[in-house]
Design an enzyme around this catalytic site. Structure first.
Site, mmCIF file in Angstrom:
data_model
loop_
_atom_site.group_PDB
_atom_site.id
_atom_site.type_symbol
_atom_site.label_atom_id
_atom_site.label_comp_id
_atom_site.label_asym_id
_atom_site.label_seq_id
_atom_site.Cartn_x
_atom_site.Cartn_y
_atom_site.Cartn_z
ATOM 1 N N THR A 27 6.848 15.090 -5.260
ATOM 2 C CA THR A 27 6.374 16.501 -5.578
ATOM 3 C C THR A 27 7.395 17.132 -5.947
ATOM 4 O O THR A 27 8.715 16.696 -5.868
ATOM 5 C CB THR A 27 5.752 17.294 -4.346
ATOM 6 O OG1 THR A 27 6.865 17.250 -3.581
ATOM 7 C CG2 THR A 27 4.479 16.674 -3.683
ATOM 8 N N VAL A 86 13.546 13.250 1.620
ATOM 9 C CA VAL A 86 14.173 14.828 1.179
ATOM 10 C C VAL A 86 14.662 14.697 -0.073
ATOM 11 O O VAL A 86 15.417 13.684 -0.515
ATOM 12 C CB VAL A 86 15.143 15.207 2.297
ATOM 13 C CG1 VAL A 86 15.614 16.457 1.702
ATOM 14 C CG2 VAL A 86 14.573 15.323 3.727
ATOM 15 N N LYS A 87 13.873 15.431 -1.063
ATOM 16 C CA LYS A 87 14.505 15.280 -2.399
ATOM 17 C C LYS A 87 15.674 16.396 -2.798
ATOM 18 O O LYS A 87 15.351 17.569 -2.414
ATOM 19 C CB LYS A 87 13.329 15.904 -3.259
ATOM 20 C CG LYS A 87 13.051 15.073 -4.363
ATOM 21 C CD LYS A 87 11.899 15.061 -5.228
ATOM 22 C CE LYS A 87 11.646 14.816 -6.588
ATOM 23 N NZ LYS A 87 10.865 14.992 -7.193
ATOM 24 N N VAL A 88 16.602 15.816 -3.259
ATOM 25 C CA VAL A 88 18.024 16.662 -3.230
ATOM 26 C C VAL A 88 18.405 16.743 -4.681
ATOM 27 O O VAL A 88 18.500 15.717 -5.542
ATOM 28 C CB VAL A 88 18.974 16.024 -2.343
ATOM 29 C CG1 VAL A 88 20.277 17.164 -2.356
ATOM 30 C CG2 VAL A 88 18.497 16.132 -0.965
#
Ligand code: E4P
Length: 216
Positions: A27, A86-88
């Site tokens: 997402t 976790v998208k960073v």
């Protein structure tokens, strides 16, 4: 190659999952906003709902752009479910945060990657996934698939463990060419996944078989 669906739409996720070929979900804030998800409580709940639907990694993006903010947000996201990644974003503090998450056992997806240099940094920081945006590279008159080929070569000769997650997929051909180029994962909208099913000769062949079956 693993298949992720690139959406926050629960119906699309369910439809892809029902095919039996789904390995996860990605997402981003634009996709969450498109579904009308607002407010921290609803955002966290939506990620939990996605995790309940799919047995596989679910990328949830931090909204902060400073190291401390990303770490605090990432800890909350990772606490939702064991499958949360976790998208960073690929920025200086993002690299520091990815290193911190790596050292603390939290898996990451480094997003907004457009060059081999950025992908090398993400791998050095220990990102679980790196997301080159191939459709957006194509939009800027470069070749997104060439970027996947380049990353695949560099990661292979250097022995990096980071998985190449081909993102910003616009059509079924992008999926096929990403597979050819050595992507470990492809994250695709539902239409592109369903696009893989289509071939006019399949439709013509099936119609003929069904017609001939009446004579059996
Ligand atoms: C996935 O992780 C990305 O956020 C996504 O693929 C971006 O796609 P877009 O370029 O179609 O917005």
């Amino acid at each position: 190659m693993k298949f992720f669906i690139d959406t926050a739409n629960l119906a699309h996720i369910k439809e892809a999952n029902d095919l039996g070929i789904l390995d996860g979900v990605t997402t981003n804030p634009s996709l969450m906003a498109k579904e009308g998800i607002k407010g921290q409580e609803n955002i966290l709940k939506h990620y939990a709902d996605i995790c309940a639907l799919v047995e596989g990694d679910v990328s949830a993006e931090v909204l902060s752009t400073d190291f401390n903010g990303m770490v605090e947000e990432g800890k909350k996201l990772a606490a939702i479910h064991k499958n949360i990644v976790v998208k960073v974003p690929m920025i200086k503090d993002g690299i520091k945060a990815i290193k911190w998450f790596t050292d603390n056992g939290i898996r990451t997806n480094c997003t907004l990657v457009f060059s081999a240099g950025q992908a090398i940094l993400a791998a050095k920081a220990g990102a679980t996934y790196v997301s080159p945006f191939i459709g957006r590279v194509d939009d800027s008159n470069w070749d997104g698939i060439v970027l996947i080929e380049q990353l695949s070569h560099i990661y292979s000769v250097q022995g990096f463990d980071t998985q190449i997650l081909a993102a910003s997929i616009r059509n079924a051909l992008h999926i096929v060419r990403s597979a050819e180029a050595g992507a470990h994962v492809c994250t695709c909208p539902l239409d592109s996944i369903l696009g893989l099913l289509k071939h006019p000769l399949t439709d013509i062949g099936l119609a003929k078989f069904l017609e001939d079956a009446k004579k059996m």
